[in-house]
Design a protein around this motif. Structure first.
Motif, short mmCIF file in Angstrom:
data_model
loop_
_atom_site.label_atom_id
_atom_site.label_comp_id
_atom_site.label_asym_id
_atom_site.label_seq_id
_atom_site.Cartn_x
_atom_site.Cartn_y
_atom_site.Cartn_z
N TRP A 187 39.78 -44.76 -8.74
CA TRP A 187 38.72 -44.36 -7.84
C TRP A 187 39.29 -43.62 -6.63
N LEU A 188 40.44 -44.10 -6.17
CA LEU A 188 41.11 -43.47 -5.03
C LEU A 188 41.56 -42.04 -5.37
N TRP A 189 42.09 -41.87 -6.57
CA TRP A 189 42.48 -40.52 -7.02
C TRP A 189 41.28 -39.59 -7.04
N ARG A 190 40.18 -40.16 -7.51
CA ARG A 190 38.97 -39.36 -7.62
C ARG A 190 38.51 -38.89 -6.23
N ILE A 191 38.62 -39.80 -5.26
CA ILE A 191 38.22 -39.44 -3.90
C ILE A 191 39.12 -38.32 -3.35
N VAL A 192 40.42 -38.46 -3.55
CA VAL A 192 41.35 -37.43 -3.04
C VAL A 192 41.02 -36.09 -3.70
N MET A 193 40.82 -36.13 -5.02
CA MET A 193 40.52 -34.90 -5.74
C MET A 193 39.24 -34.25 -5.21
N THR B 234 37.69 -34.75 -2.37
CA THR B 234 37.81 -34.35 -0.98
C THR B 234 38.57 -33.03 -0.87
N ALA B 235 39.63 -32.91 -1.66
CA ALA B 235 40.42 -31.68 -1.64
C ALA B 235 39.58 -30.50 -2.13
N LEU B 236 38.84 -30.71 -3.21
CA LEU B 236 38.03 -29.61 -3.76
C LEU B 236 36.92 -29.21 -2.80
N ASP B 237 36.32 -30.22 -2.15
CA ASP B 237 35.31 -29.93 -1.12
C ASP B 237 35.90 -29.11 0.01
N PHE B 238 37.09 -29.55 0.40
CA PHE B 238 37.78 -28.90 1.51
C PHE B 238 38.02 -27.43 1.19
N GLN C 271 42.03 -25.72 -10.44
CA GLN C 271 42.12 -26.98 -9.69
C GLN C 271 42.10 -28.18 -10.65
N GLN C 272 41.22 -28.11 -11.64
CA GLN C 272 41.11 -29.22 -12.58
C GLN C 272 42.41 -29.39 -13.38
N GLU C 273 42.98 -28.26 -13.78
CA GLU C 273 44.23 -28.33 -14.54
C GLU C 273 45.36 -28.91 -13.68
N LYS C 274 45.37 -28.52 -12.41
CA LYS C 274 46.37 -29.08 -11.48
C LYS C 274 46.26 -30.60 -11.40
N THR C 275 45.00 -31.06 -11.28
CA THR C 275 44.77 -32.51 -11.20
C THR C 275 45.36 -33.20 -12.43
N VAL C 276 45.04 -32.65 -13.59
CA VAL C 276 45.49 -33.28 -14.83
C VAL C 276 47.02 -33.31 -14.90
N VAL C 277 47.64 -32.18 -14.60
CA VAL C 277 49.10 -32.12 -14.68
C VAL C 277 49.74 -33.07 -13.66
N ALA C 278 49.23 -33.05 -12.43
CA ALA C 278 49.82 -33.91 -11.40
C ALA C 278 49.67 -35.38 -11.76
N LEU C 279 48.48 -35.76 -12.21
CA LEU C 279 48.26 -37.17 -12.51
C LEU C 279 49.03 -37.61 -13.76
N ARG C 280 49.11 -36.71 -14.75
CA ARG C 280 49.80 -37.09 -15.98
C ARG C 280 51.32 -37.14 -15.79
N PHE C 281 51.87 -36.08 -15.24
CA PHE C 281 53.33 -35.98 -15.19
C PHE C 281 53.95 -36.53 -13.91
N PHE C 282 53.22 -36.41 -12.80
CA PHE C 282 53.84 -36.84 -11.54
C PHE C 282 53.47 -38.27 -11.18
N GLU C 283 52.25 -38.63 -11.48
CA GLU C 283 51.82 -39.99 -11.13
C GLU C 283 51.76 -40.91 -12.35
N ASP C 284 52.15 -40.37 -13.52
CA ASP C 284 52.24 -41.16 -14.76
C ASP C 284 50.96 -41.91 -15.15
N LEU C 285 49.84 -41.29 -14.94
CA LEU C 285 48.60 -41.91 -15.39
C LEU C 285 48.41 -41.67 -16.89
N LYS C 286 47.71 -42.60 -17.53
CA LYS C 286 47.41 -42.42 -18.96
C LYS C 286 46.20 -41.48 -19.09
N LEU C 287 46.08 -40.89 -20.28
CA LEU C 287 44.99 -39.93 -20.50
C LEU C 287 43.62 -40.52 -20.19
N ASN C 288 43.41 -41.78 -20.59
CA ASN C 288 42.08 -42.36 -20.33
C ASN C 288 41.84 -42.63 -18.85
#
Lengths: 161, 307
Positions: free
Chosen positions: A62-68, A70-74, A110-127
């Protein structure tokens, strides 16, 4: 769940992950002042709306979603391209890698950046990424493959240089 | 893209420089949200009182079935009674009831003491006795009602919760009798709440902070000033300490104590001001206490309370 408890949990999560929140924000806007604004705004939103979290295990997603968001709004509000430097196609191949490989992420949406950052940098699972984006896991997989293809085009293998 | 590129990207991502002011900005965000939330809570409290009375009454009726009245007989009970602190002649805990409940990993253990206040001639001071017991009853009913609401909300699902309320007589000297309640609520993390009742043994009355002081004096300003000073010193000495103070937006900050601020007198005869979680600091600071040097209120306090 009682609001004060969940709020405290959210607060703890924020305090343990604000550096990661900053990095993600920075990935979108690529400058310190804007990234700081996004983090502060995200923290504020997270604590303020803490009662909306239904399960403790969802806090991080949920926190990731908020950052994402907020950034996109910004970015939308400020309506300016943020530090997108064009790639110099004639430059030396190792040039980007020396000064900033991360710059390559600018070829992504922006969406692709989110996916890459979360998958490779923050090690989140696809789901988990799917939950952040509000998409299904297959869509996330598709976005990820597409992103990697785009990145491959700009990041040529060093051994081939 | 190959492994090497991913590694390189990740490395650079991790090397994104974290600005020194980040922590400050995060704290500002927390503070802003918490101040707004507490304002909102205060509004809700005011408007919610009537609704709450109805709810509490129902919950209290249900709770009665589970309350064990401790009688002065039986080995186990004798043991429990022996744990009650010794109290002076004028105010004492005469008995206590216990509310115990267990549902699917949700447990409550709430001790409800009954206090008796006697006049110097040994007759019961009905007014104060009723007042304090009624107030304790309302306070514990509220906790029980919240617990039962949480159990109902959890339904058959997994709820992990443990609420306990314990009391202790923390002061019983010639002038003051104080009984302290500690509520501990453990869910994913813990919350701690403190409530303290005081009886002025000279007048036999239930008193708040203002009851310690002479009539008409301003004790709020010097105490608040001293607390602000202590907050500043603590924050300067330890960067993990944070209070709501000196922010860009003054209305979020700790301004002053009130006449009802929680307090007690510690074993050294010093006044201690207690703030519950979130009152003056973010939740991670827990409930915080400030000992006020007696010099600060020397000329204001009534005789016999502080040393």
């Amino acid at each position: 769940m009682r609001t004060d408890i969940i709020q405290k949990k959210v607060e703890e999560t924020v305090l343990s992950s604000y550096e990661a929140m900053y990095r993600l924000a920075y990935t979108y806007v690529r400058n310190e002042a804007d990234a700081l604004d996004i983090v502060q705004e995200s923290v504020y939103k997270a604590i303020k709306n803490a009662s909306g979290v239904k399960k403790e295990t969802h806090i991080k997603t949920w926190l990731w979603r908020i950052v994402m968001n907020t950034a996109l709004d910004f970015i939308r509000k400020n309506k300016r391209e943020i530090a997108v430097e064009s790639f110099d196609e004639t430059g030396k191949e190792d040039c980007y890698q020396d000064f900033d490989t991360l710059q390559a992420l600018q070829v992504l949406t922006q969406q692709e950046k989110t996916v890459v950052a979360l998958r490779f940098f923050e090690d989140l699972k696809l789901n988990e990424i799917a939950a952040v984006l509000g998409e299904n896991a297959n869509t996330v997989k598709t976005i990820l493959y597409r992103s990697l293809k785009k990145l491959k085009a700009v990041l040529k293998p060093t051994e081939g240089a | 893209m190959n492994e090497e590129n991913v590694t390189k990207l990740k490395e650079e991502y991790e090397n994104i420089k974290i600005p020194a002011s980040l922590r400050q900005r995060v704290e500002a965000g927390i503070r802003q949200a918490e101040m707004e939330r507490s304002e909102h809570m205060n509004e809700k409290k005011k408007s919610g009182v009537m609704v709450y009375v109805g709810r509490a009454a129902g919950a209290a009726a249900a709770a009665l079935l589970l309350i064990t009245v401790m009688a002065n007989s039986g080995a186990g009970i004798a043991h429990a009674m022996s744990k009650i602190p010794v109290i002076g002649a004028i105010a004492e805990v005469v008995t206590f009831r216990q509310y115990e409940s267990s549902n699917n990993n949700m447990d409550a253990n709430i001790k409800i003491p009954e206090v008796s206040v006697k006049n110097e001639d040994g007759t019961v001071n009905e007014e104060t006795t009723q007042k304090i017991n009624k107030s304790i009853q309302e306070y514990t009913d509220e906790i029980i009602a919240q617990y039962e609401a949480d159990v109902a909300a959890a339904g058959d699902g997994e709820g992990h919760m443990d609420v306990s309320l314990d009391y202790s007589v923390i002061t019983d000297n010639e002038r003051l009798f104080s009984i302290r309640f500690d509520e501990l609520l453990i869910m994913a993390s813990g919350t701690q709440m403190v409530k303290i009742y005081h009886i002025d043994k000279q007048t036999g009355e239930l008193i708040g902070l203002s009851g310690l002081f002479k009539d008409g004096v301003d004790f709020i300003t010097p105490i608040s000033e001293n607390i602000r000073q202590q907050m500043k010193e603590q924050m300067a000495a330890d960067e993990s300490v944070m209070y709501f103070l000196d922010s860009d937006v003054p209305e979020w900050d700790f301004q002053a104590i009130t006449e009802d601020t929680t307090f007690y007198v510690n074993e050294n005869g010093k006044l201690v001001i207690v703030f519950n979680e979130y009152e003056v600091a973010p939740g991670y600071m827990g409930s915080v206490e400030f000992e006020i040097p007696t010099e600060v209120v020397q000329d204001l306090v009534q005789d016999g309370f502080l040393k």
